[in-house]
Design an enzyme around this catalytic site. Structure first.
Site, PDB file in Angstrom:
ATOM      1  N   HIS A   1      -4.559   3.270  -3.806  1.00  0.00           N
ATOM      2  CA  HIS A   1      -4.326   3.013  -2.056  1.00  0.00           C
ATOM      3  C   HIS A   1      -3.822   1.230  -2.114  1.00  0.00           C
ATOM      4  CE1 HIS A   1      -6.303   1.401   1.948  1.00  0.00           C
ATOM      5  NE2 HIS A   1      -6.216   0.512   1.499  1.00  0.00           N
TER       6      HIS A   1
ATOM      7  N   GLU B   1     -16.422  -4.256  25.357  1.00  0.00           N
ATOM      8  CA  GLU B   1     -16.177  -5.061  24.726  1.00  0.00           C
ATOM      9  C   GLU B   1     -15.169  -5.532  23.970  1.00  0.00           C
ATOM     10  OE1 GLU B   1     -19.651  -6.885  26.876  1.00  0.00           O
ATOM     11  OE2 GLU B   1     -19.269  -5.963  25.189  1.00  0.00           O
TER      12      GLU B   1
ATOM     13  N   HIS C   1       0.766  -1.243  -0.005  1.00  0.00           N
ATOM     14  CA  HIS C   1       0.434   0.377   0.285  1.00  0.00           C
ATOM     15  C   HIS C   1       1.104   1.423   0.101  1.00  0.00           C
ATOM     16  CE1 HIS C   1      -2.603  -3.491   2.022  1.00  0.00           C
ATOM     17  NE2 HIS C   1      -3.619  -2.693   1.302  1.00  0.00           N
TER      18      HIS C   1
ATOM     19  N   HIS D   1     -27.898 -16.018  25.557  1.00  0.00           N
ATOM     20  CA  HIS D   1     -26.000 -15.827  26.494  1.00  0.00           C
ATOM     21  C   HIS D   1     -25.500 -17.043  27.328  1.00  0.00           C
ATOM     22  CE1 HIS D   1     -28.240 -11.579  27.129  1.00  0.00           C
ATOM     23  NE2 HIS D   1     -27.529 -11.235  28.259  1.00  0.00           N
TER      24      HIS D   1
END
Length: 660
Positions: A262, A409, A27, A471
């Site tokens: 890019h 998280e 890149h 859960h």
């Protein structure tokens, strides 16, 4: 801009483009556009000593946009970190020091592994938190032993990833004034102009999150970049975002400002045209002697900076010998023993959820291991991870050891990586086991970087009960166990929980997940420190003498123990094995592994309230796995366990079928 600065910047650009071209992969766009900001930071603001890359009080630099690694390798070469021209020519090749994305521990000068976008900026927040805590703990008037900045260079992609929102929000809340983000704002990604998917006001977003922001209109204006950096460093109460508008692929007339710059080599003819455009020498991988001399003068400034700090620390050690000794101890990562805790859980009538046992271990451990920062994603009352009497780390009090990540998280995992990779601190983070999915990427990076981060993952099975299938983890154990260099413990009781923590605290190169129960589990008679071997016999006869071997983990070990007793009543010789950690068991000698699972003893049953994936290598063709290859359901835990076959009666039944 002086001639030598312009020469240096263009040398960075051309080296990066040639590095990508030689590999025919990489890149080049970001290095060409962001070379001026990188040079300005490294040459005039970054406190670092290439002769001593691990100097504790260095500034940290993170290339969050890790795909632009050719920029970083060019910087490491010019600034004397030992990356040679030959290394640049071997970019992305087998065994080279210049892999496709920067890898911590592989290449000198790389502060953290980057590549997955957004991970770098979030890891930087962890580094800045570590700096704040250590500075507050160790610094005394006239002795700023800890005084450094954390810089992250990000692109549009990093800021599109949700983790950047999570991490920046916490950085602003904590007022991490020494965290500075340089935003390479070129409005181009792989698919084209960012307008197709990203039109937000980035500076307004960061301001809303508590950052001070700056705008540099021209990415080639190093005076404006320098002024913004100076102003950002002066603000000690707010982290900073400096948006620097650049042209991707600048200097390559055929591709600058286009998506084509890019992620693919520029082409040999375009590089020749670029050298002409930039006034650079025609020779490949050329570094002018004037540039080398200029760089050496900058390197010597870094050498002098560390020498000044060493002298300061020497005087500090005389004035505060106990703190100086503590500093050395914290950075030495010394061994930890929790041996005295095993006896606490010896009562044969006792029982306790392993998350509760873990809470007790944490609060004993922190007395012996004072350099621990840890916390949860807003779940400490449930995951039982609060360190009593150790305070809360906040903008108002940086002495607290309890971290509050909020319900984030993903960022939590990366921030924990940043705290650990910074040095001087141990760390743990916590959530419900099922939500480890949210931080899979930083957990994987911790394993890749060999960072011994500790994950406390509770509510480990259908034992969650009424909260239902959303859960109740099923496949997560298999996911963690299949991650290279990741150690997963699922303790059977409180004593094995002690063993898991003891292993985790002494790990040097492996992150460790400790997977814990919500429900109470009985103290088993023969469990203990042997769990640190991964697997061992906990009931019945010796495995070599057994007609059948029952293998359990976590809450299912008690089923194996009780089933052994029932089988013995019927004259069947059985052995119960606690497989506390498959990963650790696999690290043992072949002799030990065969003593626990003798090859000629092929009648085996494994019991685990999770996916069966991975168990068949232990049970073989003649064995069976009592597992859960469906999602759970909302009902009391006992009801679900019985319905899904996790009972002593069913284990005995399956064992008899295997024997038959």
């Amino acid at each position: 801009m002086s001639k030598i600065k312009e020469q240096s910047i263009n040398t960075i650009r051309v080296l990066a483009a040639e590095t990508v071209q030689k590999a025919n992969s990489g890149h080049p766009g970001l290095p060409l556009g962001s070379a001026p900001m990188a040079y300005t930071l490294w040459a005039e603001h970054l406190k670092h000593n290439p002769k001593s890359p691990k100097w504790e009080n260095r500034d940290r630099f993170i290339l969050s946009a890790g795909h632009g690694s050719a920029l970083l390798y060019s910087l490491l070469h010019l600034f004397g970190y030992g990356i040679t021209i030959e290394d640049l020519k071997n970019f992305r090749q087998e065994g080279s020091l210049t892999p496709g994305h920067p890898e911590y521990g592989h290449t000198v000068g790389i502060e953290t592994t980057t590549g997955p976008l957004g991970q770098g900026i979030a890891t930087g927040v962890g580094m800045a938190m570590a700096e704040k805590y250590l500075a507050t703990h160790f610094n005394k008037e006239g002795y700023d032993i800890v005084d450094h900045y954390t810089y992250a260079l990000v692109g549009d992609g990093c800021l599109m990833e949700g983790i950047s929102y999570e991490a920046a929000a916490l950085a602003g809340t904590l007022e991490l004034g020494k965290f500075i983000v340089l935003y390479d704002s070129n409005n181009i990604t792989i698919e084209g102009n960012t307008d197709i998917a990203f039109r937000e006001n980035v500076r307004a977003r960061f301001e809303a999150q508590g950052f001070e922001t700056f705008l540099v209109e021209d990415g080639n204006d190093i005076e404006a970049i320098g002024a913004a950096l100076k102003a950002a460093k002066a603000n000690q109460t707010k982290p900073s975002l400096i948006e620097i508008r650049t042209q991707i692929g600048y200097g390559c007339p055929a591709k600058q400002g286009k998506a084509a710059a890019h992620g693919e080599p520029l082409g040999i003819d375009n590089i020749k045209e670029m050298r002409t455009f930039l006034g650079h020498h025609e020779e490949e991988f050329f570094v002018d002697e004037e540039v080398k001399t200029h760089m050496e003068s900058i390197i010597q400034k870094g050498v002098a900076e560390e020498a000044k700090w060493n002298a300061l620390f020497e005087n500090y050690a005389k004035a505060y010998p106990e703190l100086a000794s503590e500093w050395k101890s914290w950075h030495a990562d010394e061994e930890v023993s929790l041996e005295e805790l095993y006896a606490k859980y010896a009562d044969p009538a006792g029982k306790k959820a392993t998350r509760v046992a873990s809470f007790e271990v944490i609060n004993e451990m922190v007395k012996a291991v004072p350099n621990v920062l840890g916390g949860s994603a807003d779940l400490a009352p449930s995951t039982k991870t609060y360190m009593n009497g150790k305070g809360d780390f906040s903008a108002e009090d940086y002495t607290g050891q309890n971290l509050h990540f909020g319900i984030r998280e993903h960022a939590m995992g990366a921030i924990a990586n940043g705290i650990r990779v910074h040095g001087g601190l141990k760390t743990f983070c916590s959530t419900f086991f099922v939500f480890s999915d949210y931080m899979k990427n930083p957990m994987r990076l911790a394993a890749l970087m060999k960072l011994p981060v500790i994950y406390v993952l509770t509510h480990d099975s259908i034992g969650v009960g009424e909260d239902g299938p959303t859960h109740q983890p099923i496949e997560q154990l298999a996911m963690l166990r299949s991650t290279p260099n990741m150690v997963t413990f699922r303790p059977a009781d409180a004593k094995e929980t002690v063993a898991a923590w003891e292993y985790a605290l002494n790990s040097k190169t492996e992150p460790v997940a400790i997977v814990l129960s919500r429900q109470d589990l009985p103290y088993l008679e023969k469990t203990g420190a042997e769990a640190k071997k991964g697997a061992y016999a906990v009931a019945g006869c010796e495995p070599k003498d057994a007609d059948i071997i029952l293998i359990g983990t976590g809450s299912e070990v008690q089923l194996a123990v009780e089933a052994v007793k029932e089988l013995e009543k019927e004259g069947v010789k059985a052995a119960a094995i606690s497989m506390a950690s498959m990963d650790v068991f696999e690290e043992q000698s072949q002799t030990y592994k065969e003593s626990i699972l003798p090859p000629h003893k092929t009648k085996r049953v494994a019991i685990e309230a999770a996916a069966s994936f991975g168990w068949h290598k232990y049970t073989g063709f003649e064995g069976r796995v009592i597992a859960l290859d469906t999602f759970g359901e909302s009902a009391p835990a006992g009801v679900i366990f019985e319905k899904k076959g996790f009972t002593v009666a069913n284990v005995v039944k399956v064992a008899k079928e295997v024997l038959a």
